[in-house]
Design a protein around this motif. Structure first.
Motif, mmCIF file in Angstrom:
data_model
loop_
_atom_site.group_PDB
_atom_site.id
_atom_site.type_symbol
_atom_site.label_atom_id
_atom_site.label_comp_id
_atom_site.label_asym_id
_atom_site.label_seq_id
_atom_site.Cartn_x
_atom_site.Cartn_y
_atom_site.Cartn_z
ATOM 1 N N SER A 109 134.747 28.749 -44.920
ATOM 2 C CA SER A 109 135.245 29.916 -44.211
ATOM 3 C C SER A 109 134.067 30.752 -43.759
ATOM 4 C CB SER A 109 136.153 30.755 -45.120
ATOM 5 O OG SER A 109 137.264 30.000 -45.529
ATOM 6 N N SER A 110 134.238 31.448 -42.635
ATOM 7 C CA SER A 110 133.176 32.315 -42.131
ATOM 8 C C SER A 110 132.930 33.464 -43.088
ATOM 9 C CB SER A 110 133.583 32.878 -40.764
ATOM 10 O OG SER A 110 132.714 33.914 -40.395
ATOM 11 N N PRO A 111 131.654 33.793 -43.392
ATOM 12 C CA PRO A 111 131.366 34.896 -44.303
ATOM 13 C C PRO A 111 131.472 36.245 -43.640
ATOM 14 C CG PRO A 111 129.328 33.935 -43.541
ATOM 15 C CD PRO A 111 130.445 33.086 -42.982
ATOM 16 N N TYR A 112 131.643 36.253 -42.322
ATOM 17 C CA TYR A 112 131.559 37.519 -41.617
ATOM 18 C C TYR A 112 132.922 38.170 -41.501
ATOM 19 C CZ TYR A 112 127.136 35.407 -40.500
ATOM 20 O OH TYR A 112 125.933 34.800 -40.590
ATOM 21 N N ARG A 113 133.480 38.593 -42.604
ATOM 22 C CA ARG A 113 134.765 39.271 -42.603
ATOM 23 C C ARG A 113 134.549 40.765 -42.505
ATOM 24 N NH1 ARG A 113 137.262 36.799 -40.586
ATOM 25 N NH2 ARG A 113 139.037 38.064 -41.167
ATOM 26 N N ARG A 121 150.731 36.728 -36.142
ATOM 27 C CA ARG A 121 150.659 38.186 -36.023
ATOM 28 C C ARG A 121 149.272 38.656 -36.453
ATOM 29 N NH1 ARG A 121 151.496 42.111 -39.774
ATOM 30 N NH2 ARG A 121 152.293 40.554 -41.245
ATOM 31 N N ILE A 122 148.674 39.555 -35.676
ATOM 32 C CA ILE A 122 147.338 40.062 -35.980
ATOM 33 C C ILE A 122 147.429 41.121 -37.077
ATOM 34 C CG2 ILE A 122 145.296 41.223 -35.081
ATOM 35 C CD1 ILE A 122 145.786 38.419 -33.925
ATOM 36 N N ASN A 123 146.741 40.875 -38.203
ATOM 37 C CA ASN A 123 146.711 41.867 -39.284
ATOM 38 C C ASN A 123 145.317 42.032 -39.881
ATOM 39 O OD1 ASN A 123 146.399 39.528 -40.799
ATOM 40 N ND2 ASN A 123 147.833 40.160 -42.400
ATOM 41 N N ASP A 124 144.293 41.468 -39.207
ATOM 42 C CA ASP A 124 142.941 41.532 -39.762
ATOM 43 C C ASP A 124 141.934 41.556 -38.623
ATOM 44 O OD1 ASP A 124 141.104 41.707 -41.784
ATOM 45 O OD2 ASP A 124 141.404 39.683 -42.559
ATOM 46 N N ARG A 125 140.679 41.862 -38.944
ATOM 47 C CA ARG A 125 139.601 41.881 -37.960
ATOM 48 C C ARG A 125 138.641 40.719 -38.200
ATOM 49 N NH1 ARG A 125 142.055 44.028 -34.190
ATOM 50 N NH2 ARG A 125 142.436 46.275 -34.253
ATOM 51 N N GLY A 126 138.096 40.192 -37.111
ATOM 52 C CA GLY A 126 137.199 39.057 -37.153
ATOM 53 C C GLY A 126 137.649 38.054 -36.099
ATOM 54 N N ILE A 139 139.405 33.977 -32.764
ATOM 55 C CA ILE A 139 140.519 34.225 -33.674
ATOM 56 C C ILE A 139 140.308 33.446 -34.965
ATOM 57 C CG2 ILE A 139 142.010 32.342 -32.838
ATOM 58 C CD1 ILE A 139 144.370 34.405 -33.032
ATOM 59 N N ASP A 140 140.686 34.059 -36.081
ATOM 60 C CA ASP A 140 140.622 33.438 -37.401
ATOM 61 C C ASP A 140 142.052 33.298 -37.917
ATOM 62 O OD1 ASP A 140 138.589 32.362 -38.868
ATOM 63 O OD2 ASP A 140 137.899 34.235 -39.740
ATOM 64 N N ASP A 142 117.680 41.626 -25.785
ATOM 65 C CA ASP A 142 117.163 40.991 -26.997
ATOM 66 C C ASP A 142 118.228 40.690 -28.034
ATOM 67 O OD1 ASP A 142 114.533 41.152 -26.017
ATOM 68 O OD2 ASP A 142 114.373 43.234 -26.692
ATOM 69 N N PHE A 143 119.525 40.782 -27.644
ATOM 70 C CA PHE A 143 120.588 40.637 -28.635
ATOM 71 C C PHE A 143 121.632 39.631 -28.154
ATOM 72 C CE2 PHE A 143 118.934 45.006 -28.622
ATOM 73 C CZ PHE A 143 118.344 45.027 -29.878
ATOM 74 N N PRO A 144 121.309 38.340 -28.192
ATOM 75 C CA PRO A 144 122.211 37.314 -27.646
ATOM 76 C C PRO A 144 123.533 37.191 -28.386
ATOM 77 C CG PRO A 144 120.423 36.306 -28.885
ATOM 78 C CD PRO A 144 120.079 37.756 -28.756
ATOM 79 N N ASN A 145 123.610 37.702 -29.617
ATOM 80 C CA ASN A 145 124.839 37.568 -30.402
ATOM 81 C C ASN A 145 125.683 38.838 -30.415
ATOM 82 O OD1 ASN A 145 124.347 34.861 -31.250
ATOM 83 N ND2 ASN A 145 122.833 35.631 -32.696
ATOM 84 N N ALA A 146 125.403 39.781 -29.528
ATOM 85 C CA ALA A 146 126.182 41.017 -29.471
ATOM 86 C C ALA A 146 127.594 40.729 -28.961
ATOM 87 C CB ALA A 146 125.492 42.024 -28.555
ATOM 88 N N PHE A 147 128.590 41.437 -29.516
ATOM 89 C CA PHE A 147 129.966 41.294 -29.038
ATOM 90 C C PHE A 147 130.740 42.573 -29.311
ATOM 91 C CE2 PHE A 147 129.685 39.183 -33.233
ATOM 92 C CZ PHE A 147 130.497 40.022 -33.980
ATOM 93 N N ALA A 148 131.805 42.777 -28.533
ATOM 94 C CA ALA A 148 132.652 43.957 -28.678
ATOM 95 C C ALA A 148 133.603 43.769 -29.851
ATOM 96 C CB ALA A 148 133.443 44.205 -27.391
ATOM 97 N N VAL A 149 133.899 44.883 -30.532
ATOM 98 C CA VAL A 149 134.805 44.847 -31.678
ATOM 99 C C VAL A 149 135.521 46.186 -31.756
ATOM 100 C CG1 VAL A 149 133.015 45.664 -33.263
ATOM 101 C CG2 VAL A 149 134.961 44.392 -34.165
#
Length: 254
Positions: A12-16, A115-120, A128-129, A244-251
């Motif tokens: 599982s992804s650690p980035y929760r 149904r969406i109930n979490d972020r990530g 989507i996770d 300089d931030f190739p992994n930036a994303f909106a949240v």
């Protein structure tokens, strides 16, 4: 259903998303409340106002889907519910909580509504996770990560049709309005996060560090900017990616 053990083969992804245990989360309900009507056909859900789109196209997105399982089972999700790996819910970075989403596996054509109930998920390229059950029904539990298309269906309500109660969706709704920011980096070392935060603070407004504890490991997420429209946040994220931030994303802001 019988509880399969296949999830042990996928990490599982650690980035929760970190969870803030404030009062309104403790009283959050797992069912979707019917939207309260307001002037101009707008409506309010959980205290936030949403406005109908002029187009019925709604929100669609293509990218990668992943899933998370036993490690998070029983923990609080970002909207205050207990995560149930055997349910049909999902995490998304920006869609409002309790939005129902149709997910289509682009490799085999299978579909499911969650149904969406979490972020990530907080990994670039992933949109989507899913729970273990949702991933299994999409035929992706073994692969772990697959390309998907998602379509927001809206908020659910029960309606009687032909003598039966059926689920219908309130759509379209605007998923463009809200509180958004940009995640630039995530670190396990606090000093690295502080250095990036200091650098961003000299150039941009509203640079922050969000701390998330995942068991024995702590993550420091560096975010910048504050936007009321999703398209503005995504455009700003693209500009940061070109620098300089190739992994930036909106949240969605917490």
């Amino acid at each position: 259903m019988r509880r399969s053990q296949t999830y042990f083969s996928v990490k599982s992804s650690p980035y929760r998303l970190s969870l803030t245990l404030i009062f309104f989360l403790l009283v959050a309900c797992s069912s979707t409340p019917p939207p309260s009507k307001q002037k101009g056909n707008s409506y309010t859900v959980y205290g936030k106002r949403y406005y109908p789109l002029s187009s019925s196209a709604g929100f669609t997105q293509r990218g990668l889907a992943s899933w998370y399982g036993r490690k998070f089972h029983g923990r609080l999700t970002s909207n205050g519910e207990r995560y149930d790996m055997y349910g049909r819910t999902a995490a998304h970075k920006t869609l409002p909580f309790n939005t129902y989403v149709q997910v289509k596996n682009l490799q085999n054509g299978k579909k499911i509504v969650v149904r969406i109930n979490d972020r990530g998920p907080f990994v670039r390229g992933r949109i989507i996770d899913l729970t273990f059950t949702a991933a299994s029904e999409l035929g992706m539990a073994e692969d772990g990560v697959v390309p998907v298309q998602i379509e927001a269906l809206g908020y659910a309500r029960k309606k009687r049709q032909a003598g039966k109660l059926v689920r219908v969706y309130e759509k379209p709704a605007s998923y463009e309005l809200g509180d958004f920011t940009i995640q630039v980096g995530a670190f396990t070392e606090r000093e690295n996060a502080l250095r990036l935060h200091a650098s961003l603070s000299r150039k941009y407004r509203k640079a922050t560090i969000k701390v998330f504890d995942q068991g024995s490991q702590r993550f420091y997420r560096v975010r910048v900017g504050q936007y009321s429209r999703l398209n503005e946040a995504e455009a700003a994220a693209e500009r940061l990616q070109e620098k300089d931030f190739p992994n930036a994303f909106a949240v969605a802001s917490e």
